[in-house]
Design an enzyme around this catalytic site. Structure first.
Site, PDB file in Angstrom:
ATOM      1  N   GLY A 281       0.753  -1.244   0.000  1.00 35.05           N
ATOM      2  CA  GLY A 281       0.000   0.000   0.000  1.00 35.05           C
ATOM      3  C   GLY A 281       0.780   1.288   0.000  1.00 35.05           C
TER       4      GLY A 281
ATOM      5  CD  GLU B  63       0.653  -9.450   1.364  1.00 33.45           C
ATOM      6  OE1 GLU B  63       0.482 -10.649   1.582  1.00 33.45           O
ATOM      7  OE2 GLU B  63      -0.293  -8.629   1.318  1.00 33.45           O
TER       8      GLU B  63
ATOM      9  N   GLY C 185       3.539  -3.921  -3.878  1.00 37.76           N
ATOM     10  CA  GLY C 185       3.414  -4.210  -5.309  1.00 37.76           C
ATOM     11  C   GLY C 185       3.816  -2.980  -6.090  1.00 37.76           C
ATOM     12  NE  ARG C 186      -0.066   2.204  -5.931  1.00 39.03           N
ATOM     13  CZ  ARG C 186      -1.132   2.303  -6.722  1.00 39.03           C
ATOM     14  NH1 ARG C 186      -1.015   2.845  -7.910  1.00 39.03           N
ATOM     15  NH2 ARG C 186      -2.310   1.861  -6.317  1.00 39.03           N
TER      16      ARG C 186
ATOM     17  NE  ARG D 163      -3.280   2.643 -11.258  1.00 34.70           N
ATOM     18  CZ  ARG D 163      -2.989   3.813 -10.722  1.00 34.70           C
ATOM     19  NH1 ARG D 163      -2.327   4.717 -11.427  1.00 34.70           N
ATOM     20  NH2 ARG D 163      -3.333   4.093  -9.493  1.00 34.70           N
TER      21      ARG D 163
ATOM     22  CE1 TYR E 231      -9.173   2.036  -9.341  1.00 35.88           C
ATOM     23  CE2 TYR E 231      -7.096   2.148 -10.534  1.00 35.88           C
ATOM     24  CZ  TYR E 231      -8.089   1.401  -9.933  1.00 35.88           C
ATOM     25  OH  TYR E 231      -7.976   0.041  -9.913  1.00 35.88           O
TER      26      TYR E 231
ATOM     27  CB  CYS F 289     -15.395   3.148 -29.950  1.00 34.77           C
ATOM     28  SG  CYS F 289     -14.654   2.869 -31.529  1.00 34.77           S
ATOM     29  CD  GLU F 290     -15.862   3.367 -22.813  1.00 36.60           C
ATOM     30  OE1 GLU F 290     -16.246   2.473 -23.583  1.00 36.60           O
ATOM     31  OE2 GLU F 290     -16.151   3.431 -21.624  1.00 36.60           O
TER      32      GLU F 290
ATOM     33  CE1 TYR G 118      -2.137  -3.608  -8.519  1.00 42.71           C
ATOM     34  CE2 TYR G 118      -0.977  -1.647  -7.796  1.00 42.71           C
ATOM     35  CZ  TYR G 118      -1.446  -2.917  -7.543  1.00 42.71           C
ATOM     36  OH  TYR G 118      -1.252  -3.494  -6.318  1.00 42.71           O
TER      37      TYR G 118
END
Ligand code: LLP
Length: 433
Positions: free
Chosen positions: A248, A290, A292-293, A330, A334, A361-362, A390
């Site tokens: 985190g 733990e 990750g990022r 991302r 977010y 197409c968005e 991510y």
């Protein structure tokens, strides 16, 4: 520069791990993810040495593979002596393919199927992080069938609400993850786990969320977990030997983000555990973290080619690239901010305000809005920074867009760690009747 592996060369072009970004784009095509191996290793070492310094012996970091899961990365983190947090049979299979020492793997997840459990036991996953009562029953049953006494940690929810995006908070009482301490259910969970004859309860786990800048929520969580450990000693006569406090820690994506001192954060968390244990008279458990990022994010850069630059008179300008939400969802999910650099004009002033859009197409397929970059045109190379975490792991084939390759930039040369998907890959599972 926002990442230590970035620079600008004499031609005014961006460099990644000492390589000219435009040459990398020519060699490997775009879009493509590039990962600087030395940054990954440096990040692993920061965690490892901080835990060696501030936590009891036997403490170590686990790499949370969900941030970037491919065999080459598992190989690198295994060489650095980290364990792994794995969360699906696919992540487990990737670790197995990399030759990862599976006894150092910790299997997470709030909805493991019987087949997942069986597969993980069969390939020798060292520890399950049991999320809920149903899993506890299923795991005990399957471990019994396979004649294994399975090591476990219990995932608890400490009731912490850190200041981060609401979609990436995981440790609140009403979370889908873990069993809540506050409701009194966690102590029953521990009692039940201790009674299971095919399970060996080693300790406790929590993970409060992701992209958290301050150490305070981690310190709070550590204190709550130690208080719960004390409750376990008092009511069950069992003391956890392991405390896994999850991942985190935040990453600096843009200049406005504060600098983050990982070693200081790890120290603060370890001191919180140590002093809470001293106050309650508990032996200090081994501490696992733990990340990750914070292992991979600032090792990664994505290179794109500009497809169009559109100025809407009186409104705004769009720079559209050959990737987007399919390789980096991302911003769409977010509103996560990124630093973006026009690689072939990196030395020019970043005074062109624009919205960077993907090719889907968005309308929401954007990588950034209202940011300032160098003036650019079709054919220019755009670098989106800090995309190691991510991005690839959350990529999709929306609009049937193939996923980009991952190129590892190693001190011994660069190599394709994951091949570029092709249109044949895209159609390969389709049956036509
Ligand atoms: N451990 C557990 C149990 C986790 O659920 C996670 C992340 C980690 C460790 C690693 O956390 P990190 O150090 O990477 O913050 N897709 C979101 C992030 C989701 C994080 C999920 N769990 C994003 O792109 O921001």
């Amino acid at each position: 520069m926002i990442q230590p592996c970035l620079g600008i060369n004499a031609d005014g072009r961006l460099t990644v791990a000492g390589r000219d970004a435009v040459s990398l784009a020519e060699k490997y095509g775009t879009p493509a993810y590039f990962i600087d191996e030395e940054t990954v290793r440096r990040n692993c070492r920061i965690y490892k040495s901080a835990l060696a310094k501030y936590a009891p012996s036997g403490s170590f970091p686990l790499y949370a593979g969900k941030a970037l899961c491919c065999a080459s990365i598992y190989r690198i983190v295994a060489e650095e002596g980290l364990g792994a947090d794995v969360v699906s049979p696919g992540e487990i299979a990737t670790a197995v393919k990399a030759g990862f020492p599976m006894e150092r793997a910790y299997f997470h997840g709030n909805s493991k199927t019987d087949a997942d459990i069986r597969y993980a036991i069969e390939v020798g996953v060292g520890t399950f992080v049991v999320d809920n009562f149903d899993e506890l029953e299923a795991l005990d049953r399957i471990a019994g069938e396979l004649g294994v006494r399975q090591r476990i940690l219990l995932r608890l929810s400490p009731g912490i609400d850190p200041q981060t995006h609401r979609k990436i908070i995981t440790g609140s009482v009403d979370s889908k993850f873990g069993v809540a301490i506050e409701t009194g259910q966690a102590i029953k969970f521990a009692q039940l786990a201790l009674a299971k004859k095919n399970l060996q309860l080693d300790g406790l786990h929590c993970h409060i969320g992701s992209q958290i800048f301050e150490p305070d929520p981690f310190v709070d969580a550590a204190e709550i977990m130690v208080a719960f450990a004390k409750e376990c000693v008092d009511t069950l006569g069992w003391a956890p030997q392991v405390l896994n406090l999850g991942g985190g820690f935040a990453v600096r994506y843009i200049d406005d983000h504060p600098h983050i001192d990982i070693e200081a954060n790890v120290k603060a968390v370890c001191e919180a555990v140590t002093s809470s244990c001293a106050e309650t008279g508990l032996p200090v458990p081994r501490i696992l973290l733990e990340p990750g990022r914070s292992i991979v994010a600032n090792a990664g850069v994505t290179l794109y080619t500009v497809g169009s630059v559109k100025h809407i008179t009186g409104y705004k300008s769009y720079v559209s690239v050959d990737g987007g939400m399919t390789d980096n969802p991302r911003y769409a999910l977010y509103s996560s901010p990124y630093t973006i650099i026009v690689a072939n004009r990196a030395a020019e002033p970043a005074d062109f305000e624009c919205t960077v859009a993907g090719r889907c197409c968005e309308s929401g397929d954007l990588l950034a809005e209202g940011i300032k970059i160098q003036r650019c045109e079709r054919g220019d190379i755009l670098a989106v920074c800090c995309t190691g975490a991510y991005n690839y792991s959350m990529a999709s084939n929306y609009n049937r867009i193939p996923r980009p390759p991952i190129i590892v930039l190693s001190p011994n040369g660069d190599y394709v760690a994951v091949e570029r998907e092709t249109n044949s890959d895209i159609v390969k599972l389709d049956n036509v009747r």
